[in-house]
Structures are given as structure tokens and as C-alpha cells.
Scaffold this motif. Structure first.
Motif, PDB file in Angstrom:
ATOM      1  N   UNK A  24       7.670   0.578   3.401  1.00  0.00           N
ATOM      2  CA  UNK A  24       7.846   1.792   4.208  1.00  0.00           C
ATOM      3  C   UNK A  24       8.046   1.490   5.685  1.00  0.00           C
ATOM      4  N   UNK A  84      12.621   8.039   3.664  1.00  0.00           N
ATOM      5  CA  UNK A  84      11.957   6.746   3.522  1.00  0.00           C
ATOM      6  C   UNK A  84      10.668   6.842   2.729  1.00  0.00           C
ATOM      7  N   UNK A  85       9.897   7.913   2.978  1.00  0.00           N
ATOM      8  CA  UNK A  85       8.657   8.110   2.233  1.00  0.00           C
ATOM      9  C   UNK A  85       8.934   8.279   0.747  1.00  0.00           C
ATOM     10  N   UNK A  86       9.981   9.027   0.436  1.00  0.00           N
ATOM     11  CA  UNK A  86      10.339   9.229  -0.967  1.00  0.00           C
ATOM     12  C   UNK A  86      10.783   7.907  -1.595  1.00  0.00           C
ATOM     13  N   UNK A  87      11.644   7.181  -0.891  1.00  0.00           N
ATOM     14  CA  UNK A  87      12.094   5.885  -1.423  1.00  0.00           C
ATOM     15  C   UNK A  87      10.917   4.969  -1.709  1.00  0.00           C
ATOM     16  N   UNK A  88       9.977   4.910  -0.751  1.00  0.00           N
ATOM     17  CA  UNK A  88       8.806   4.066  -0.933  1.00  0.00           C
ATOM     18  C   UNK A  88       8.020   4.495  -2.158  1.00  0.00           C
ATOM     19  N   UNK A  89       7.783   5.802  -2.265  1.00  0.00           N
ATOM     20  CA  UNK A  89       6.961   6.303  -3.353  1.00  0.00           C
ATOM     21  C   UNK A  89       7.613   6.047  -4.706  1.00  0.00           C
ATOM     22  N   UNK A  90       8.931   6.174  -4.747  1.00  0.00           N
ATOM     23  CA  UNK A  90       9.644   5.950  -6.010  1.00  0.00           C
ATOM     24  C   UNK A  90       9.436   4.505  -6.481  1.00  0.00           C
ATOM     25  N   UNK A  91       9.543   3.572  -5.537  1.00  0.00           N
ATOM     26  CA  UNK A  91       9.324   2.166  -5.884  1.00  0.00           C
ATOM     27  C   UNK A  91       7.859   1.913  -6.234  1.00  0.00           C
ATOM     28  N   UNK A  92       6.961   2.484  -5.411  1.00  0.00           N
ATOM     29  CA  UNK A  92       5.540   2.201  -5.594  1.00  0.00           C
ATOM     30  C   UNK A  92       4.996   2.782  -6.900  1.00  0.00           C
ATOM     31  N   UNK A  93       5.518   3.939  -7.312  1.00  0.00           N
ATOM     32  CA  UNK A  93       5.054   4.502  -8.584  1.00  0.00           C
ATOM     33  C   UNK A  93       5.441   3.562  -9.727  1.00  0.00           C
ATOM     34  N   UNK A  94       6.646   2.985  -9.616  1.00  0.00           N
ATOM     35  CA  UNK A  94       7.071   1.985 -10.608  1.00  0.00           C
ATOM     36  C   UNK A  94       6.125   0.787 -10.609  1.00  0.00           C
TER      37      UNK A  94
END
Lengths: 176, 427
Positions: free
Chosen positions: B61, B272-282
Motif C-alpha cells: 500500500x 490503492x486501498x482496494x488494490x491492496x485489500x484485493x491482494x491481501x485477502x488472497x
């Protein structure tokens, strides 16, 4: 770009339901606050370390903030239907078949997060009086609360955007 | 048997449109239920939390945020002006500008889609106006942004480093030489095309113009030098360097350039927050499944199964490359790295392949996957900016993809290309 354009359009024609609008505001606010807090924590942490007065709590707090950003952000991503998937098959379906398949997928996602919310709640209760390692006045349950709360928010976001999934013009893929 | 059933369940879920991260979680829960019953489920809450608390991943992030801030300060315009002064005199000048600006921009942003969106929205219309053809414009933008993925900082490399337990810093360093090499080769391919189609040049080379544009863009170029310098010399960790990048971007945008668009910044932060969260949930749900797969010793079984067929490092690299190229057709880099890397790492180590070398191969390989439909986020973004048809663009893009595959082959089979700097400075 396509996505952004679409989002701008959505901003012009406000969300139909009050629930969705409120949820978006809540989640967007959380994500902005958490991103900022994460940056500030890391910067303060590295500054103090370089000044020779390392803060004991810096790694732990930053890691917890990342976990919070993960789940609050994941709920926002669910509202925006931005999670990575393979929509190739669903995009080709139409009519009833499509409705059935989409609802099956929605139900699976909601069921998963319902179980996660329950599991997370159990963890929070079991943790009881334990505290963070580096900050003894912060209960570990506060940090862990993100799992049940995040899971419930994810369910809410999923429900609030079901209509988008049913009617969707295919959402573009994104590469983080 | 159980593994096969779980795999089938995962495929089914993904096919009906369940996000991959959630499909992983559901499969993991099923495995937990079968092997441990309901009593074992609450533990999933703990694993999902711990899986999302990885300190090195905080760099994701932060690098996205730094890139977003820089972008909100009109940095793309300045970098393009500088690149234009530098290489605009070559035939097909704007294509050269696109490639070199992508490489500069890559040092600030960690994400290929962000590069295409930021630079493409200026350069693609410019190329169209100069008669380059929208398919060519989209193709050159898309392929150079992909190459940029191996230039530090790189988000896929951070994810790989965590998944493979390899040094993120060494991965960053390993990307430098292949990145520059690939840039030169891409420019050559673009030059050949430009010569054949008689594209115009952008004015003669003028040292004064280079100096003037450098003065404007210099701050933006200095930033990555300082930050990457701090990371490479071990003065700060990659995560801390990312934090400093945010501060530096704010300082340059707010104090030097004085044009920080708050609306654009807010939008970019959310994105950016959404992109981070999408990766982090994975990452988090794959940790849940990873526990089970490790228990089943799947990675070790894959390793011994393949090692029984061949123990040639080169054949194994060929197999892995082919495998990742196929995976890259259908999955995004982040998802592919998170899913596959933990499973193949024991094989990679057993075959004596350096994890850093392998990391570069994986990142570049999956980057190429973003150029090839059906799943090709970078290409799709470039096409949507250019309003061009994906298949028409792909026809032009074939030559650039061939260049990238060429770089991949070089990087795979001549390890000294990526590893020389790493060996020199860190081993």
C-alpha cells in the motif's frame, strides 16, 4: 480506466439505496484513515529507529493496521465488485441460467463470510483479557475484532451490490 | 483423493464466479471441516488475521500511495517531457518516449496498470494525433508497462519475496539489468516498425531542452534514486523505504511542484486501498489453505514427483516457465504468485535454482501473461484508453510480446544477466 469512468458515472447518479450509500461512505472513510495511519506509523517508526530510540510497538501496530486495511478494504472491494475472479463463463450466460449461477456464487460468498464472522467472534471471546505484546494496555481482542466485523461488512457489501452482479456488464479485470 | 475433490470444488467455485480469494477460503474451510470437524473452525479466524499481518507486505500500500501522490502532482507530464527531449528525435519518437517514460515511471509506481493509466492517457492520444495508429499506440504502451514490472519497486516482486521467503531487496536489484535490456530491445522493435510505417520524429535533439526538462522532472527522478539507494544499501528495509517514498512524494508534490490535486489524491488512495485489500485477502485465505496443503505435504510431493522424472535444472526451468505462461493466460500475477509459488518452491530449491533468480523469471513471465487475452489487465487498460479493439492491438503487440519472451529466455538461461549485480553486492 474503464472502471474509473464507470465510477465517475456512478458518482453522478447517486446510489439508489440509502444502505449502499452509507456503506460506501463508511468503508471509503475507513480505508482512507487506515492508509494514512499505516503511512504515518511506518514513517514515525523508521524516524525513531534512525534517531536511536526505536519504538517497541511499531512493527506490531503496523502489521495490525495492514490486517485492518485488508478486511475493511476487502469489503469496499466487494461493494465495487473488484475482487479478482474469472468471469469468463458467467459473462457468456444470459437469462435464467445466469441468475441462478450468480445467486449460487453470491450465496457461497455470503456463507463463507458468515462462518468467518462466527469463527472470528469465537476468537475475540476466547482472547478475553490478553493484550498485545508490545502495547500491554491494548486488548488483543480489539485487534482481532476486524475478522468478525470485516466479515459482516463484507456480507453487507455483497448484498448491497447483488443487483450490479445480476445485471452486470462485465466488470473489467484489474491487476494489483 | 481428497486433494482432487478440493481442487474440483475450487474450479467449480471459480467458474460460477466466486472471487478466487473466497474460493480458496471455502476450499480451506471444507478441508478443515473434514479433517477436524466444527471444533477446528474457530482457528480459521486466527489464521485469517495472522495471514494478513505480514510486515514486508506493508510495502504494497505504501508504494501504491507514493505513486498515487506523485501522479496527483502532474509528474507524468514532466516525465514525458523529459523522455521526449531525450529520445524524441528517433524515428517513431513518441513510441520511444512511451517506452522510456514507462521505465522512469516504473521507478515510482509498482504497478503496470497504474503506469498505463497514468502515462497512456497522455501518450496514446498524442500518438494517435501523430498518425501512429491506435493499435500500435496501445500495444507499445501495454508492453512497456509490463516490462516496467521488473523494475524496482515492483509489487509482484514484494509478493513473491514474501511467498518464497526470498529477499525483496535482492529481487529489486536483480530486476535492474533485465529491465534496461528489455527497454532497449523494445525500443529497437518499435524503431523497426516505425521505420517501415514511416512514423515522424519529434524534433531534433537539443541539449538545452534536455536540461530544461530535466530541471522540471529531476525531483521526480531523484526520489526513486534516494529511496532505492536507501533500500539497496540496507539503510532502511523495503517497507521503510516505501514509507519514506510517501513522505518524499508529499514533499515534492506539495513543496516543489505545489500542485497536489486533493480530489485525484483521494481517488487514487481509495483505488490503492482496494488494490491492496484485493491482494491481501488472497494472501490471507491462501494462508488458510496453505496450512492444510503443508500438512498434506503437497509441495514436497510435487517436488519429488518432478525430480523423479528429471533432475536437470534447465528442463525444470523450462517446465516451470511453460506452466507459468499457461497460468498467466487465466490469472493475474498476484493471484498466480500467491497460489503457485508456495507449492513449487520446494521443487525450485531442490533443483538448485536460486530463489531470487526464479523470482525474476516468475515476475516477468506473469507480466507477459498480462499481454495475452483472455485475462490481460494491462492490455485491456491500454485498449480502453486507446479505444482500440483487443484483437487488433494483439496483432501489433505480437512483436513486442516476442521481445519480452526473448528477454524471459535470456533471463532464464543466462542467470548472470539478472544475478550479476546481486552476486556482486550481496553475496
Amino acid at each position: 480506466m474503464g472502471r474509473w469512468r464507470r465510477r465517475e458515472q456512478r458518482a453522478r447518479s447517486p446510489d439508489r439505496s440509502v444502505l449502499k450509500r452509507g456503506l460506501r461512505r463508511l468503508l471509503e472513510g475507513s480505508v482512507l484513515v487506515l492508509m494514512t495511519a499505516l503511512a504515518v506509523t511506518v514513517v514515525v517508526g523508521v524516524t525513531f529507529r534512525k534517531l536511536g530510540a526505536a519504538l517497541v510497538w511499531y512493527d506490531e501496530v503496523a502489521s495490525i493496521l495492514l490486517a485492518w486495511l485488508t478486511y475493511y478494504g476487502a469489503a469496499l472491494a466487494a461493494l465495487e465488485r473488484a475482487h479478482i475472479g474469472v468471469p469468463t463463463v458467467v459473462d457468456r450466460l444470459t437469462g435464467r441460467t445466469r441468475t441462478v449461477v450468480v445467486l449460487l456464487a453470491e450465496t457461497s460468498v455470503i456463507a463463507f463470510f458468515a462462518v468467518v464472522a462466527w469463527a472470528g467472534w469465537r476468537v475475540v471471546r476466547v482472547l478475553g483479557g490478553t493484550t498485545l505484546v508490545s502495547l500491554p494496555w491494548v486488548p488483543a481482542a480489539v485487534a482481532q475484532s476486524v475478522i468478525p466485523i470485516g466479515a459482516l461488512l463484507f456480507i453487507a457489501a455483497q448484498l448491497a451490490s447483488v443487483r450490479d452482479a445480476l445485471s452486470a456488464a462485465p466488470v473489467e479485470e484489474r491487476e494489483p | 483423493m481428497m486433494l482432487l475433490a478440493l481442487f474440483a470444488l475450487m474450479l467449480l467455485l471459480i467458474t460460477v464466479g466466486v472471487p478466487i480469494a473466497v474460493a480458496l477460503g471455502i476450499v480451506a474451510l471444507a478441508a478443515i471441516l473434514v479433517s477436524g470437524g466444527w471444533a477446528a473452525v474457530p482457528n480459521a479466524g486466527l489464521v485469517l488475521f495472522d495471514g494478513a499481518t505480514s510486515f514486508p507486505l506493508i510495502a504494497i500500500p505504501l508504494f501504491i500511495l507514493a505513486g498515487a501522490i506523485m501522479n496527483a502532482t502532474g509528474i507524468s507530464r514532466r516525465l514525458i517531457a523529459f523522455a521526449s527531449a531525450l529520445v524524441g528525435f528517433i524515428r517513431g519518437g513518441l513510441a520511444m518516449v512511451s517506452i522510456s517514460a514507462s521505465l522512469f515511471f516504473a521507478e515510482i509506481s509498482g504497478s503496470a496498470v497504474a503506469d498505463v493509466a497514468a502515462l497512456g492517457s497522455i501518450l496514446i492520444p498524442a500518438m494517435k494525433r501523430r498518425g501512429y495508429g491506435k493499435s500500435f499506440a496501445a500495444a507499445v504502451m501495454s508492453s512497456s508497462a509490463t516490462l516496467a514490472v521488473i523494475i524496482p519497486p515492483s509489487i509482484p516482486m514484494i509478493i513473491y519475496g514474501v511467498m518464497a521467503e526470498a529477499s525483496v531487496v535482492e529481487l529489486f536489484v536483480a530486476g535492474i539489468v533485465p529491465g534496461v535490456l528489455g527497454g532497449v530491445l523494445l525500443m529497437f522493435a518499435a524503431w523497426l516498425y516505425a521505420r517501415r510505417h514511416d512514423f515522424p520524429v519529434e524534433g531534433a535533439f537539443d541539449l538545452r531542452r534536455v536540461r530544461d526538462t530535466l530541471r522540471e522532472a529531476g525531483w521526480a527522478l531523484l526520489l526513486p534514486v534516494i529511496i532505492l539507494g536507501g533500500i539497496f544499501t540496507g539503510w532502511v528495509t523495503a517497507t521503510e523505504g516505501a514509507g519514506l517514498a510517501v513522505v518524499a512524494a508529499l514533499a515534492i508534490g506539495g513543496l516543489v511542484y505545489r500542485e497536489l490535486d486533493p480530489k485525484e489524491l483521494r481517488r487514487a488512495m481509495l483505488e490503492g486501498g482496494i488494490q491492496t485489500a484485493v491482494v491481501m485477502l488472497l494472501v490471507a485465505t491462501s494462508a488458510l489453505l496453505g496450512d492444510y496443503l503443508t500438512e498434506q505435504r503437497l509441495p514436497q510431493r510435487v517436488a519429488s514427483g518432478i525430480m523423479a522424472l528429471t533432475d536437470s535444472r534447465w528442463v525444470i526451468l523450462l517446465l516451470l516457465n511453460a506452466f507459468f505462461l499457461v497460468i498467466g493466460l487465466f490469472l493475474h500475477s498476484a493471484a498466480a504468485i500467491i497460489l503457485v509459488v508456495p507449492i513449487v518452491m520446494p521443487l525450485v530449491r531442490a533443483a538448485g535454482i536460486d530463489p531470487v533468480h526464479f523470482g525474476l523469471i516468475v515476475t516477468l513471465n506473469l507480466g507477459i501473461g498480462q499481454q495475452t487475452p483472455p485475462v490481460a489487465s494491462v492490455l485491456v487498460t491500454a485498449c480502453s484508453v486507446a479505444k482500440a479493439d483487443i484483437w487488433e492491438v494483439t496483432k501489433v503487440n505480437v512483436r513486442f510480446v516476442a521481445v519480452l519472451v526473448g528477454v524471459l529466455v535470456l533471463v532464464t538461461y543466462i542467470p548472470i544477466i539478472p544475478m550479476a549485480l546481486v552476486e556482486w553486492f550481496y553475496r
